[in-house]
Design a protein around this motif. Structure first.
Motif, short mmCIF file in Angstrom:
data_model
loop_
_atom_site.label_atom_id
_atom_site.label_comp_id
_atom_site.label_asym_id
_atom_site.label_seq_id
_atom_site.Cartn_x
_atom_site.Cartn_y
_atom_site.Cartn_z
N PRO B 7 5.80 1.44 -14.07
CA PRO B 7 5.90 0.19 -13.30
C PRO B 7 5.31 0.39 -11.92
O PRO B 7 5.65 1.34 -11.22
CB PRO B 7 7.40 -0.08 -13.23
CG PRO B 7 8.08 1.07 -13.82
CD PRO B 7 7.08 2.05 -14.33
N THR B 8 4.37 -0.46 -11.57
CA THR B 8 3.71 -0.29 -10.28
C THR B 8 4.57 -0.93 -9.20
O THR B 8 5.54 -1.63 -9.49
CB THR B 8 2.34 -0.96 -10.29
OG1 THR B 8 2.54 -2.34 -10.57
CG2 THR B 8 1.44 -0.35 -11.32
N HIS B 11 5.13 -4.59 -9.51
CA HIS B 11 6.14 -5.06 -10.44
C HIS B 11 7.54 -4.89 -9.89
O HIS B 11 8.43 -5.67 -10.17
CB HIS B 11 6.00 -4.34 -11.77
CG HIS B 11 4.82 -4.84 -12.54
ND1 HIS B 11 3.55 -4.44 -12.26
CD2 HIS B 11 4.74 -5.74 -13.54
CE1 HIS B 11 2.73 -5.06 -13.07
NE2 HIS B 11 3.41 -5.85 -13.86
N ILE B 40 -10.94 -1.95 19.17
CA ILE B 40 -12.40 -2.00 19.17
C ILE B 40 -12.90 -2.48 20.53
O ILE B 40 -13.85 -1.92 21.10
CB ILE B 40 -12.90 -2.91 18.03
CG1 ILE B 40 -12.61 -2.26 16.67
CG2 ILE B 40 -14.39 -3.18 18.15
CD1 ILE B 40 -13.01 -3.09 15.49
N THR B 100 -8.71 5.75 19.15
CA THR B 100 -9.29 5.87 17.81
C THR B 100 -8.22 6.10 16.77
O THR B 100 -8.24 5.49 15.69
CB THR B 100 -10.30 7.04 17.79
OG1 THR B 100 -11.12 6.94 18.93
CG2 THR B 100 -11.15 6.99 16.56
N LEU B 103 -6.51 2.95 16.23
CA LEU B 103 -7.39 2.07 15.46
C LEU B 103 -7.33 2.39 13.98
O LEU B 103 -7.21 1.50 13.13
CB LEU B 103 -8.83 2.21 15.97
CG LEU B 103 -9.92 1.45 15.23
CD1 LEU B 103 -9.70 -0.03 15.36
CD2 LEU B 103 -11.29 1.82 15.76
N LEU B 104 -7.36 3.70 13.67
CA LEU B 104 -7.30 4.11 12.26
C LEU B 104 -6.00 3.65 11.62
O LEU B 104 -5.99 3.06 10.54
CB LEU B 104 -7.42 5.62 12.15
CG LEU B 104 -8.82 6.19 12.06
CD1 LEU B 104 -8.76 7.69 11.95
CD2 LEU B 104 -9.53 5.62 10.85
N PHE B 110 -3.51 -2.94 8.45
CA PHE B 110 -4.11 -4.27 8.26
C PHE B 110 -4.65 -4.43 6.85
O PHE B 110 -4.32 -5.40 6.15
CB PHE B 110 -5.23 -4.46 9.29
CG PHE B 110 -5.95 -5.77 9.16
CD1 PHE B 110 -5.34 -6.95 9.56
CD2 PHE B 110 -7.23 -5.82 8.64
CE1 PHE B 110 -6.00 -8.15 9.44
CE2 PHE B 110 -7.89 -7.02 8.51
CZ PHE B 110 -7.28 -8.19 8.91
N VAL B 111 -5.44 -3.43 6.42
CA VAL B 111 -6.04 -3.54 5.08
C VAL B 111 -4.95 -3.57 4.01
O VAL B 111 -4.98 -4.39 3.08
CB VAL B 111 -7.03 -2.39 4.85
CG1 VAL B 111 -7.43 -2.31 3.39
CG2 VAL B 111 -8.26 -2.58 5.70
N MET B 114 -3.19 -6.93 4.04
CA MET B 114 -4.07 -7.98 3.54
C MET B 114 -4.20 -7.88 2.02
O MET B 114 -4.26 -8.88 1.31
CB MET B 114 -5.46 -7.89 4.17
CG MET B 114 -5.53 -8.39 5.59
SD MET B 114 -4.92 -10.05 5.81
CE MET B 114 -6.29 -10.98 5.20
N LYS B 115 -4.24 -6.64 1.51
CA LYS B 115 -4.30 -6.46 0.05
C LYS B 115 -3.05 -7.04 -0.59
O LYS B 115 -3.11 -7.66 -1.65
CB LYS B 115 -4.40 -4.97 -0.30
CG LYS B 115 -5.80 -4.44 -0.27
CD LYS B 115 -5.79 -2.97 -0.54
CE LYS B 115 -7.20 -2.46 -0.66
NZ LYS B 115 -7.55 -2.03 -1.99
N VAL B 118 -3.41 -10.79 -0.62
CA VAL B 118 -4.37 -11.24 -1.64
C VAL B 118 -3.75 -11.14 -3.02
O VAL B 118 -3.88 -12.03 -3.86
CB VAL B 118 -5.67 -10.41 -1.54
CG1 VAL B 118 -6.54 -10.65 -2.76
CG2 VAL B 118 -6.43 -10.79 -0.30
N ASP B 122 -3.68 -14.57 -5.85
CA ASP B 122 -4.23 -14.82 -7.18
C ASP B 122 -3.75 -13.79 -8.18
O ASP B 122 -4.42 -12.83 -8.47
CB ASP B 122 -5.76 -14.92 -7.17
CG ASP B 122 -6.37 -13.75 -6.47
OD1 ASP B 122 -7.54 -13.48 -6.64
OD2 ASP B 122 -5.63 -13.09 -5.74
N PHE B 124 -3.43 -13.86 -11.60
CA PHE B 124 -3.71 -14.79 -12.67
C PHE B 124 -3.55 -14.18 -14.05
O PHE B 124 -3.69 -14.87 -15.03
CB PHE B 124 -5.04 -15.51 -12.45
CG PHE B 124 -6.24 -14.86 -13.02
CD1 PHE B 124 -7.13 -15.61 -13.77
CD2 PHE B 124 -6.50 -13.54 -12.82
CE1 PHE B 124 -8.26 -15.03 -14.27
CE2 PHE B 124 -7.62 -12.96 -13.34
CZ PHE B 124 -8.51 -13.71 -14.06
N VAL B 125 -3.15 -12.92 -14.06
CA VAL B 125 -2.70 -12.37 -15.34
C VAL B 125 -1.23 -12.75 -15.47
O VAL B 125 -0.43 -12.36 -14.64
CB VAL B 125 -2.84 -10.85 -15.37
CG1 VAL B 125 -2.37 -10.31 -16.68
CG2 VAL B 125 -4.26 -10.46 -15.11
#
Lengths: 331, 317
Positions: B7-8, B11, B40, B100, B103-104, B110-111, B114-115, B118, B122, B124-125
């Motif tokens: 199970p991820t 889930h 930045i 720096t 920033l990293l 952030f990424v 955001m993932k 997202v 959607d 959709f499965v």
């Protein structure tokens, strides 16, 4: 037929690697000794200055080099097992993060197989140059792997691929024709890299390393324009899946040649899967055409398996033999 | 190949309401994004000021060196200036290294958030939890007098002691000779919706038909069935057009999601019986299936369960 070609390719790579190895083992290495009197001496400076004993940076310890090669091989085997056998993306992501941390941020992106193309070219063209055996190994190991199982190196080992893979947010579909046209840039880049590496020592230039977009991010320092290009490419790869790997990476091109002889790889077969097309929608690299994986452009990310209602998590699997029996499974 | 189900995280997070997840992800993403932009900006500013300052500094040092060569009084000023510049550069390098690192870290946060966002948008499965609703709607009360109530499958409690008076009546109406076997079996099936073993034994007792004849007849004709039928009868068309359009995949998906055991045609809850039929006569809609009298066409392996779900909600309403 494929086996015969693969055998030929194997023989070629083994011959090439042994040639390079023996040339480095028995060849005369070019003298690299900075005379001690070239450095500032106590008598020139005066005061309490003490001449340091070491006049050049020490090479990386032998066992650490061996460790690098061993880790590279182990990571590739692990990636191909996770993808081909377990079809599991979650663990693959962990390996990707580990590779990014070790080969990227700790080893600062050097030596990498992509850059080692140039070392191999120099070793083949310049008899004075002796290529370290580790560089030879790092260049050939992913190619050997690709001859059998495809681009496992790209999947979760290459730090440049890993950093792009991890930032990918919402991939857009690149039109097929544009994708193919941009893909030709790889040949141009490969040709330029070989051309500049094959020059005599005075004009020699390692363009792949000089224009490596992510190495300044791994080292957290570098030329301002390269840092800018790196950040720009990362921002682009949030929406375009791995632009460097698909359109620029010269080593990826070599690997995709090798995958032509591979007998295994990511497969979406009609027997086990159901041809619903979810995998093709999930592939951010356009590597699934007509619901079948294209090995030469498959970057081993296992998104197709993760999105598959058949192999996805928490979904019970049903053996298809029951449904395929002549009476349709009726009693 | 055996599949090991892991199970991820996604889930496990399913139990948390999506709006909460979205809010949390936004609460991480917004400040992280601001920090990224600020970092930045600061790095660019630091780079720009250093670039602008460098020629002046160099010029200043050169001037002082020139002066110090002629006038020893400037030597200490030169030393001070050089020390100051060195300190400025060292401070800048240390500050940049800290920015720096920040920033990293901020861009990683952030990424990642955001993932998360997202993935919330959607998905959709269809996930397994959504199909549970499909399998367990409130049972539709059968309208009195309708076909379904007249031909209702005997409830599980009744199976052992079914009402055999129907059999007696049928045999009395149709006859006791061996030629009556097929009409009798058809009549029995029209009442019980399958041929219960008890009813067949009763037929043998009452008529001249032997058990062997009954077994032969009931297993020969496809219209006669010996096992209980589900509440709804799903006919998946396997005609040429539907076969080409993926009827196999539709059937496989339905079998999998209804959890119909291997070798059976009815799910364990006795809700759906799945059958593969030759042609339903609407090839332009391929692939097609019929749920009782309700037809759905242009299916994919994903929309096949949607068809079942729509049917069930229509039944319930």
């Amino acid at each position: 037929m494929i086996a015969a070609w693969r055998f030929t390719a194997l023989v070629i790579t083994i011959l090439l690697s042994t040639t390079l190895w023996t040339s480095s083992a028995f060849g005369q290495p070019a003298p690299y000794d900075r005379p001690v009197d070239a450095a500032p001496q106590a008598k020139n400076i005066g005061g309490g200055y003490i001449t340091p004993e070491v006049q050049k940076p020490l090479p990386r310890s032998y066992w650490l080099e061996v460790l690098d090669v061993a880790l590279l091989a182990a990571a590739m085997i692990l990636v191909s097992w996770l993808v081909l056998r377990r079809r599991n993306r979650a663990w693959l992501l962990l390996v990707t993060i580990a590779s990014l941390a070790y080969f990227g941020f700790y080893r600062e992106g050097c030596v990498c197989p992509i850059g080692s193309i140039q070392n191999v070219v120099v070793a083949l063209t310049d008899p004075e140059y002796s290529i370290p055996i580790f560089v030879t190994a790092i260049f050939f190991l992913p190619l050997f792997m690709a001859l059998f199982v495809g681009r496992a190196f790209c999947g979760g080992v290459c730090p440049l691929g890993a950093i792009q893979e991890l930032v990918l947010l919402k991939p857009v579909r690149v039109p097929r024709r544009l994708d193919r046209t941009l893909g030709l840039l790889k040949y141009v880049y490969l040709a330029l890299a070989i051309w500049y590496a094959a020059q005599p020592i005075a004009d020699r230039d390692f363009v792949i390393c000089r224009f490596d977009p992510f190495v300044s991010i791994f080292r957290r320092t570098g030329f301002a324009h390269m840092i800018g290009i790196g950040i720009g490419l990362l921002a682009l790869s949030m929406f375009v899946g791995r632009p460097y790997c698909r359109y620029l990476c010269p080593y990826g091109e070599l690997l995709s040649w090798c995958t032509r002889f591979a007998s295994r790889g990511v497969t979406i077969t009609p027997d086990k899967e159901i041809d619903c097309g979810l995998c093709a929608d999930a592939c951010p690299y356009g590597a699934i055409e007509k619901n079948r994986a294209v090995r030469k452009s498959c970057l081993y990310c296992a998104r197709c398996y993760a999105s598959c209602p058949r192999t996805g998590p928490m979904v019970p699997t049903v053996r298809s033999e029951a449904a395929a029996s002549p009476d349709g499974g009726r009693s | 190949m055996s599949q090991i189900v892991v199970p991820t995280l996604g889930h496990r997070l399913q139990s948390i309401p999506r709006s909460w997840q979205r809010l949390t992800a936004l609460c991480i993403a917004a400040p992280a994004g601001l920090i990224v932009l600020a970092c930045i900006g600061m790095l660019t500013w630091s780079y720009a000021t250093a670039r602008i300052r460098a020629p002046h500094d160099e010029q200043h040092v050169l001037e002082l060196q020139e002066k110090a060569r002629t006038d020893a009084a400037f030597a200490s000023e030169l030393a001070d200036e050089q020390a100051m510049q060195t300190e400025f550069r060292q401070q800048r390098a240390a500050k940049d290294a800290r920015i720096t690192l920040m920033l990293l870290l901020a861009s990683t946060a952030f990424v990642a958030s955001m993932k998360w966002l997202v993935s919330l948008r959607d998905r959709f499965v269809p996930l397994q939890s959504q199909f549970v609703q499909l399998r367990l709607p409130p049972r539709a009360p059968a309208a009195a007098g309708s076909r379904s109530s007249a031909l209702r499958r005997p409830e599980s409690g009744e199976v052992s002691a079914i009402d055999l008076s129907h059999v007696d009546r049928i045999v009395a109406e149709i006859g006791r000779s061996a030629e009556a076997a097929i009409p009798i079996l058809q009549a029995i099936q029209s009442i019980y919706r399958y041929l219960p073993d008890d009813a067949l034994h009763r037929v043998c007792e009452l008529t001249e038909i032997t058990p062997a004849q009954i077994a032969g007849t009931s297993s020969f004709y496809k219209q006669l069935r010996r096992t209980p039928i589900g509440e709804h009868f799903v006919r998946v068309c396997h005609g040429t057009a539907c076969h080409v359009a993926g009827a196999r995949q539709v059937t496989d998906e339905l079998r999998r999601h209804l959890e119909i055991p291997e070798g059976a045609d009815t799910d364990t809850q006795q809700r759906f019986t799945l059958d593969e039929v030759a042609c339903l006569g609407c090839c332009s809609l391929a692939p097609v299936l019929m749920i009782d009298e309700h037809t759905s066409g242009r299916l994919t392996s994903l929309s096949a369960y949607d068809a079942l779900q729509t049917f069930l909600t229509e039944q319930a309403s």
